[in-house]
Enzyme design. Structure first.
Site, PDB file in Angstrom:
ATOM      1  N   ASP A  34      -2.232  -7.728  22.493  1.00  0.00           N
ATOM      2  CA  ASP A  34      -3.227  -7.087  22.604  1.00  0.00           C
ATOM      3  C   ASP A  34      -2.443  -5.566  22.593  1.00  0.00           C
ATOM      4  O   ASP A  34      -2.930  -4.405  22.063  1.00  0.00           O
ATOM      5  CB  ASP A  34      -3.801  -7.075  23.852  1.00  0.00           C
ATOM      6  CG  ASP A  34      -4.825  -8.315  23.984  1.00  0.00           C
ATOM      7  OD1 ASP A  34      -4.844  -8.822  23.015  1.00  0.00           O
ATOM      8  OD2 ASP A  34      -5.380  -8.316  25.139  1.00  0.00           O
ATOM      9  N   LEU A  84     -39.291 -20.097   9.894  1.00  0.00           N
ATOM     10  CA  LEU A  84     -38.963 -21.708   9.723  1.00  0.00           C
ATOM     11  C   LEU A  84     -40.148 -22.411  10.707  1.00  0.00           C
ATOM     12  O   LEU A  84     -40.678 -22.020  11.756  1.00  0.00           O
ATOM     13  CB  LEU A  84     -37.768 -22.070  10.601  1.00  0.00           C
ATOM     14  CG  LEU A  84     -36.321 -22.205   9.944  1.00  0.00           C
ATOM     15  CD1 LEU A  84     -35.282 -22.645  10.817  1.00  0.00           C
ATOM     16  CD2 LEU A  84     -36.437 -23.143   8.698  1.00  0.00           C
ATOM     17  N   GLU A 115     -27.957 -27.994  10.842  1.00  0.00           N
ATOM     18  CA  GLU A 115     -27.181 -26.982  11.424  1.00  0.00           C
ATOM     19  C   GLU A 115     -27.764 -26.938  12.925  1.00  0.00           C
ATOM     20  O   GLU A 115     -28.684 -26.668  13.089  1.00  0.00           O
ATOM     21  CB  GLU A 115     -27.138 -25.785  10.610  1.00  0.00           C
ATOM     22  CG  GLU A 115     -26.698 -26.008   9.336  1.00  0.00           C
ATOM     23  CD  GLU A 115     -27.126 -24.912   8.289  1.00  0.00           C
ATOM     24  OE1 GLU A 115     -27.426 -23.673   8.503  1.00  0.00           O
ATOM     25  OE2 GLU A 115     -27.345 -25.039   6.836  1.00  0.00           O
ATOM     26  N   LYS A 117     -29.681 -24.722  15.490  1.00  0.00           N
ATOM     27  CA  LYS A 117     -30.368 -23.860  15.581  1.00  0.00           C
ATOM     28  C   LYS A 117     -30.026 -22.638  16.785  1.00  0.00           C
ATOM     29  O   LYS A 117     -30.005 -23.156  17.634  1.00  0.00           O
ATOM     30  CB  LYS A 117     -31.774 -24.303  15.662  1.00  0.00           C
ATOM     31  CG  LYS A 117     -32.985 -22.948  15.607  1.00  0.00           C
ATOM     32  CD  LYS A 117     -34.297 -23.498  15.747  1.00  0.00           C
ATOM     33  CE  LYS A 117     -35.199 -22.387  15.680  1.00  0.00           C
ATOM     34  NZ  LYS A 117     -35.122 -21.129  16.209  1.00  0.00           N
ATOM     35  N   ASP A 119     -29.810 -19.647  19.188  1.00  0.00           N
ATOM     36  CA  ASP A 119     -30.793 -18.915  19.945  1.00  0.00           C
ATOM     37  C   ASP A 119     -30.449 -17.674  20.119  1.00  0.00           C
ATOM     38  O   ASP A 119     -29.934 -17.151  21.265  1.00  0.00           O
ATOM     39  CB  ASP A 119     -31.390 -19.595  21.305  1.00  0.00           C
ATOM     40  CG  ASP A 119     -32.534 -19.376  21.638  1.00  0.00           C
ATOM     41  OD1 ASP A 119     -33.061 -18.740  21.159  1.00  0.00           O
ATOM     42  OD2 ASP A 119     -32.673 -19.933  22.884  1.00  0.00           O
ATOM     43  N   ARG A 138     -34.667  -8.658  11.889  1.00  0.00           N
ATOM     44  CA  ARG A 138     -35.576  -9.578  11.138  1.00  0.00           C
ATOM     45  C   ARG A 138     -36.913  -8.632  11.068  1.00  0.00           C
ATOM     46  O   ARG A 138     -37.801  -8.313   9.880  1.00  0.00           O
ATOM     47  CB  ARG A 138     -35.972 -10.669  11.480  1.00  0.00           C
ATOM     48  CG  ARG A 138     -37.123 -11.358  10.767  1.00  0.00           C
ATOM     49  CD  ARG A 138     -37.061 -12.755  11.205  1.00  0.00           C
ATOM     50  NE  ARG A 138     -38.082 -13.426  10.064  1.00  0.00           N
ATOM     51  CZ  ARG A 138     -39.495 -13.573  10.380  1.00  0.00           C
ATOM     52  NH1 ARG A 138     -40.024 -13.103  11.516  1.00  0.00           N
ATOM     53  NH2 ARG A 138     -40.244 -13.889   9.625  1.00  0.00           N
ATOM     54  N   GLU A 179     -27.114 -14.828  12.961  1.00  0.00           N
ATOM     55  CA  GLU A 179     -27.661 -14.784  14.376  1.00  0.00           C
ATOM     56  C   GLU A 179     -26.750 -14.141  15.223  1.00  0.00           C
ATOM     57  O   GLU A 179     -25.560 -14.407  15.221  1.00  0.00           O
ATOM     58  CB  GLU A 179     -28.143 -16.028  14.774  1.00  0.00           C
ATOM     59  CG  GLU A 179     -29.196 -16.202  15.745  1.00  0.00           C
ATOM     60  CD  GLU A 179     -30.523 -16.259  14.947  1.00  0.00           C
ATOM     61  OE1 GLU A 179     -30.550 -16.320  14.077  1.00  0.00           O
ATOM     62  OE2 GLU A 179     -31.352 -16.319  16.086  1.00  0.00           O
ATOM     63  N   TYR A 231     -25.418 -18.078   8.603  1.00  0.00           N
ATOM     64  CA  TYR A 231     -25.698 -19.326   7.929  1.00  0.00           C
ATOM     65  C   TYR A 231     -26.398 -19.308   6.727  1.00  0.00           C
ATOM     66  O   TYR A 231     -27.019 -20.524   6.198  1.00  0.00           O
ATOM     67  CB  TYR A 231     -26.598 -20.088   9.096  1.00  0.00           C
ATOM     68  CG  TYR A 231     -27.639 -19.259   9.782  1.00  0.00           C
ATOM     69  CD1 TYR A 231     -27.608 -18.784  10.890  1.00  0.00           C
ATOM     70  CD2 TYR A 231     -28.939 -18.858   8.713  1.00  0.00           C
ATOM     71  CE1 TYR A 231     -28.734 -18.206  11.592  1.00  0.00           C
ATOM     72  CE2 TYR A 231     -29.778 -18.329   9.444  1.00  0.00           C
ATOM     73  CZ  TYR A 231     -29.752 -17.668  10.714  1.00  0.00           C
ATOM     74  OH  TYR A 231     -30.674 -16.992  11.313  1.00  0.00           O
ATOM     75  N   LYS A 295     -31.847 -28.772   6.391  1.00  0.00           N
ATOM     76  CA  LYS A 295     -32.431 -27.958   5.312  1.00  0.00           C
ATOM     77  C   LYS A 295     -31.986 -28.788   3.782  1.00  0.00           C
ATOM     78  O   LYS A 295     -31.006 -29.329   4.030  1.00  0.00           O
ATOM     79  CB  LYS A 295     -31.228 -26.713   5.043  1.00  0.00           C
ATOM     80  CG  LYS A 295     -31.402 -25.547   6.190  1.00  0.00           C
ATOM     81  CD  LYS A 295     -30.439 -24.646   6.049  1.00  0.00           C
ATOM     82  CE  LYS A 295     -30.644 -23.645   7.486  1.00  0.00           C
ATOM     83  NZ  LYS A 295     -29.558 -22.691   7.377  1.00  0.00           N
ATOM     84  N   LYS A 319     -36.626 -29.123  17.206  1.00  0.00           N
ATOM     85  CA  LYS A 319     -36.541 -28.464  18.533  1.00  0.00           C
ATOM     86  C   LYS A 319     -35.861 -29.539  19.380  1.00  0.00           C
ATOM     87  O   LYS A 319     -36.637 -30.519  19.497  1.00  0.00           O
ATOM     88  CB  LYS A 319     -37.673 -27.602  18.954  1.00  0.00           C
ATOM     89  CG  LYS A 319     -38.176 -26.385  17.910  1.00  0.00           C
ATOM     90  CD  LYS A 319     -37.328 -25.330  17.812  1.00  0.00           C
ATOM     91  CE  LYS A 319     -37.650 -24.482  19.340  1.00  0.00           C
ATOM     92  NZ  LYS A 319     -38.588 -23.555  19.178  1.00  0.00           N
ATOM     93  N   CYS A 413     -38.139 -25.507  63.024  1.00  0.00           N
ATOM     94  CA  CYS A 413     -37.497 -26.817  62.083  1.00  0.00           C
ATOM     95  C   CYS A 413     -38.707 -27.783  61.844  1.00  0.00           C
ATOM     96  O   CYS A 413     -39.376 -28.169  62.702  1.00  0.00           O
ATOM     97  CB  CYS A 413     -36.406 -27.511  62.763  1.00  0.00           C
ATOM     98  SG  CYS A 413     -35.901 -28.966  62.149  1.00  0.00           S
ATOM     99  N   CYS A 416     -37.671 -31.262  63.716  1.00  0.00           N
ATOM    100  CA  CYS A 416     -37.522 -31.527  65.282  1.00  0.00           C
ATOM    101  C   CYS A 416     -38.380 -30.379  65.983  1.00  0.00           C
ATOM    102  O   CYS A 416     -38.689 -30.465  67.195  1.00  0.00           O
ATOM    103  CB  CYS A 416     -36.246 -31.560  65.755  1.00  0.00           C
ATOM    104  SG  CYS A 416     -35.453 -30.118  65.338  1.00  0.00           S
ATOM    105  N   CYS A 431     -31.254 -25.048  61.705  1.00  0.00           N
ATOM    106  CA  CYS A 431     -31.816 -25.729  62.926  1.00  0.00           C
ATOM    107  C   CYS A 431     -30.452 -26.340  63.795  1.00  0.00           C
ATOM    108  O   CYS A 431     -29.556 -26.950  63.187  1.00  0.00           O
ATOM    109  CB  CYS A 431     -32.518 -26.897  62.521  1.00  0.00           C
ATOM    110  SG  CYS A 431     -32.889 -28.080  63.990  1.00  0.00           S
ATOM    111  N   CYS A 436     -31.314 -33.390  65.754  1.00  0.00           N
ATOM    112  CA  CYS A 436     -32.452 -33.213  65.001  1.00  0.00           C
ATOM    113  C   CYS A 436     -32.641 -34.458  64.071  1.00  0.00           C
ATOM    114  O   CYS A 436     -31.410 -34.510  63.345  1.00  0.00           O
ATOM    115  CB  CYS A 436     -32.395 -32.031  64.228  1.00  0.00           C
ATOM    116  SG  CYS A 436     -33.405 -31.673  62.833  1.00  0.00           S
TER     117      CYS A 436
END
Ligand code: IVH
Length: 676
Positions: A34, A84, A115, A117, A119, A138, A179, A231, A295, A319, A413, A416, A431, A436
């Site tokens: 880094d 789609l 592939e 999908k 989200d 889009r 995406e 994709y 596809k 899905k 409770c 009891c 409680c 109990c």
């Protein structure tokens, strides 16, 4: 005029830094530290500040964000950005195939890609002569919003292609679809940080990614851990791939991040197998996936098949069952736990989520209900993923009709009738009645559970029956049960009663660790129980332990020590121990274990999966941790070993994929004993 050497140096720095970004964010294998990276970056920033004419649009210095914009500019897409069609079961995928087979003879012989999908938020990226010049959302498919400045801050987005200095010529024009997502791990970390700072957290990675990319101030976008996965090539000039499979590999060669879990399938059936496998692995993928896109591989055939509405005929999104749904919160019920903690749960209009029907979900605790402003009668979001117990994410406040009502905390409770107490500084409501019945049921269930006394057949149902029939008034009473006591309970015949009695009898021989864990002392789980057993070696010694002695044990803090002492002095517990001793449930830990546990697993990371023949999950975890190893939940390239038992599931596949060594219980035990 800027001297040539400066110009060359700036160019060299840009290339180096872009390449290091690629190694770090796309390949996950950084080439420099880094610090070295920071030095290169600083040098470039200084050059660009001193000589602004050296600045180029592909400069990685832009990744930190720039001047806030007034508004987003609407930009036309070079081609329509299609949507789609969805399929929700295999039948619908077959119907799609039938439909397109009738349109074109080539479909019968077609191959496919399958592939994930993703989200996230769809983005359209334009490159001219290899330089990233525009990125947009889009939008409506014809026009999108120009979010170029924000996208420049996304570390895995190539600012110039090819990223690697290879033989590839950049095409004069290339438009890519991808995406923008946030990896699960980064999402968790981000939300934790937001929470610590008292800021609003995000419901899911997609909302967070979409929100961040639609910020007018790109420095804000830069502060969010957005990733990109590409994709599709949707437009371009120059020689371009003829198949989707080649397109994915071409994108990868150019330096674009491309999803890992893609498959080339000979026929539709293979694609359906990929779907099943991915559905199984779903919760272990590094990002959220809500289905598999199947596809047609031949891009010409896909184009010839045309479009219906906004959906191309050549692809379909199959899905996964939804993991988040909304339903009506009919009421809020409460459970009594074994330590007397009262926890609320949601009573729901039954609904299918993650493939099963759910009518109850956890609400965690009463503060959660208040914080999220969850009201009885609300429409609520429910999540169920993998092994996770379904829980209420929160209300859909917009759906309120006005007849919802704010929940009031119970005062007594439900089991009891004792007044409930809230200990100062604690979230939980208790409680405190030691007698109990609901607590006793839970205590007995825990006492008999697999990680405690491991009494096969004695689960919550029988525990409840025993308590309700007054057959037991504490857990030790099970050792006095006779066949006839059990036969008087509903559903018991001779054989079942015998089996349970035998299992109870066998449990007299369980280890000290298991017994201590079985007692259900607050804060004393398997690991602490193991430490206590190793230290005190008998119940007698533990019962006489002092606060000071307890605190001297590694891993036991003052709070746990106090809880143990408090437990020991209560007369009901003294009586319980007395009864256990009389019943012959009084194990001692053999001498012989060396004082300090050798740290044979130090530096190693383990993942556990499946059922091991002898050790419970908790025991295996405690064993590994006692020997200096670390146990994590999911397999990554950094995992040293996967410890696999019966029915291991997808973690095993993942381990094989990553070349992570797999151990069975025996090999784990040998590894523990092996020095170095
Ligand atoms: S292909 C013409 N592939 O899902 C082809 N889309 O529900 C259309 N999506 O808005 C897109 N992962 O942005 C394709 N591997 C993937 C995808 C994918 C996610 C998105 C896509 C679209 C949405 C449709």
């Amino acid at each position: 005029m800027v001297i040539k050497s400066k110009r060359d140096r700036a160019e060299e720095l840009r290339q180096q830094i872009n390449y290091h970004n690629y190694c770090y964010y796309v390949l996950n294998s950084p080439l420099v530290s880094d610090h070295e990276y920071d030095l290169l970056m600083r040098e470039l920033q200084e050059l660009e500040t001193e000589y602004p004419e050296l600045f180029k649009p592909d400069s990685p210095t832009q990744r930190v964000g720039s001047q806030p914009a007034e508004a987003f500019v609407r930009v036309p897409h070079p081609v329509s950005i299609l949507s789609l069609a969805n399929a929700f079961d295999a039948g619908e995928v077959h119907d799609w195939f039938e439909r397109i087979s009738k349109l074109d003879d080539r479909v019968a012989r077609a191959d496919f890609t399958a592939e994930p999908k993703l989200d996230g938020l769809t983005v359209v990226l334009t490159y001219e002569d290899g330089v990233f010049i525009n990125g947009s959302t889009r939008g409506d498919g014809e026009y999108g919003e120009d979010i170029t400045a924000n996208l420049r801050t996304v570390r895995s987005l190539p600012l110039r292609i090819p990223v690697k200095q290879n033989d590839l010529e950049p095409p004069p024009q290339l438009v890519i679809r991808g995406e923008a997502i946030i990896l699960r791990e980064a999402f968790e970390t981000m939300n934790r940080r937001l929470e610590q700072n008292g800021q609003r957290t995000y419901v899911n990675p997609r909302n967070a990614a979409a929100g961040a990319l639609r910020q007018l101030d790109s420095t804000l976008t830069a502060s969010r851990p957005i990733s990109l996965l590409c994709y599709a090539i949707i437009d371009g000039e120059g020689p371009l791939p003829n198949t989707q499979w080649e397109a994915l590999s071409y994108l990868r060669q150019l330096g674009f991040p491309v999803p890992e879990y893609v498959a080339h399938c000979e026929d539709l059936e293979q694609a359906l197998v990929v779907y099943k496998e991915m559905a199984k692995q779903r919760d272990e993928l590094p990002y959220e996936v809500d289905g598999v896109v199947i596809k047609i591989n031949d891009l010409q055939l896909a184009a010839d098949l045309g479009v219906v509405g906004k959906d191309p005929r050549g692809a379909i999104a199959y899905k996964f069952p939804a993991q988040v749904v909304t339903t009506l919160l009919q009421d809020i019920g409460v459970n009594v736990g074994r330590t007397g903690v009262i926890t609320p749960y949601a009573i729901l209009d039954p609904i299918e989520v993650g493939g099963v029907t759910v009518s109850q979900a956890t609400l965690h605790n009463f503060d959660y209900i208040a914080e999220k402003d969850i009201r009885v009668g609300d429409r609520v979001l429910i999540k169920r993923a993998g092994d996770v117990i379904p829980y209420v994410i929160g209300p859909v406040a917009e759906a309120r009709q006005g007849d919802e009502h704010v929940y009031t905390l119970p005062e007594h409770c439900p089991s009891c009738g004792e007044r409930l107490e809230r200990l100062p500084g604690e979230v939980a409501v208790y409680c405190v009645n030691a007698a109990c019945p609901a607590q006793l049921v839970r205590n007995l269930e825990h006492f008999a559970s697999r990680s405690a006394m491991d009494i096969e057949g004695l689960g919550i149902k029988i525990a409840k029956q025993l308590v309700e029939a007054n057959q037991v008034s504490d857990v030790a009473d099970i050792y006095r049960l006779k066949v006839n006591d059990l036969l008087s309970l509903e559903g018991f015949a001779e054989k079942k009663a015998d089996n349970i009695l035998r299992a109870i009898d066998v449990s007299r021989g369980q280890s000290l660790t298991r017994l201590i864990n079985a007692l259900g002392i607050r804060g004393v789980g398997e690991t602490v129980a193991g430490d206590l057993a190793h230290h005190f070696r008998s119940m007698d010694a533990l019962a006489d332990a002092t606060q000071e002695k307890l605190e001297r044990i590694e891993g036991i803090g003052p709070n746990t020590a106090t809880t143990i002492i408090d437990w020991n002095v209560q007369s009901a517990n003294r009586l319980l121990l007395q009864k256990l001793r009389e019943a012959g449930v009084w194990p001692v830990e053999e001498e012989g274990e060396v004082e300090a546990t050798p740290q044979t697993l130090s530096g190693l990371t383990f993942v556990l999966t499946g059922t091991l023949p002898n050790l419970t999950r908790g025991e295996a975890k405690a064993l590994i941790e006692r020997h200096g190893g670390k146990v994590t939940g999911s397999v990554s390239r950094r995992t040293s070993y996967l410890v696999a038992g019966d029915t291991p599931g997808s973690k095993l596949e993942r381990a094989r994929e990553y070349g992570v060594a797999v151990l069975d219980e025996d090999s784990l035990l040998s590894l523990v004993k092996t020095e170095g």
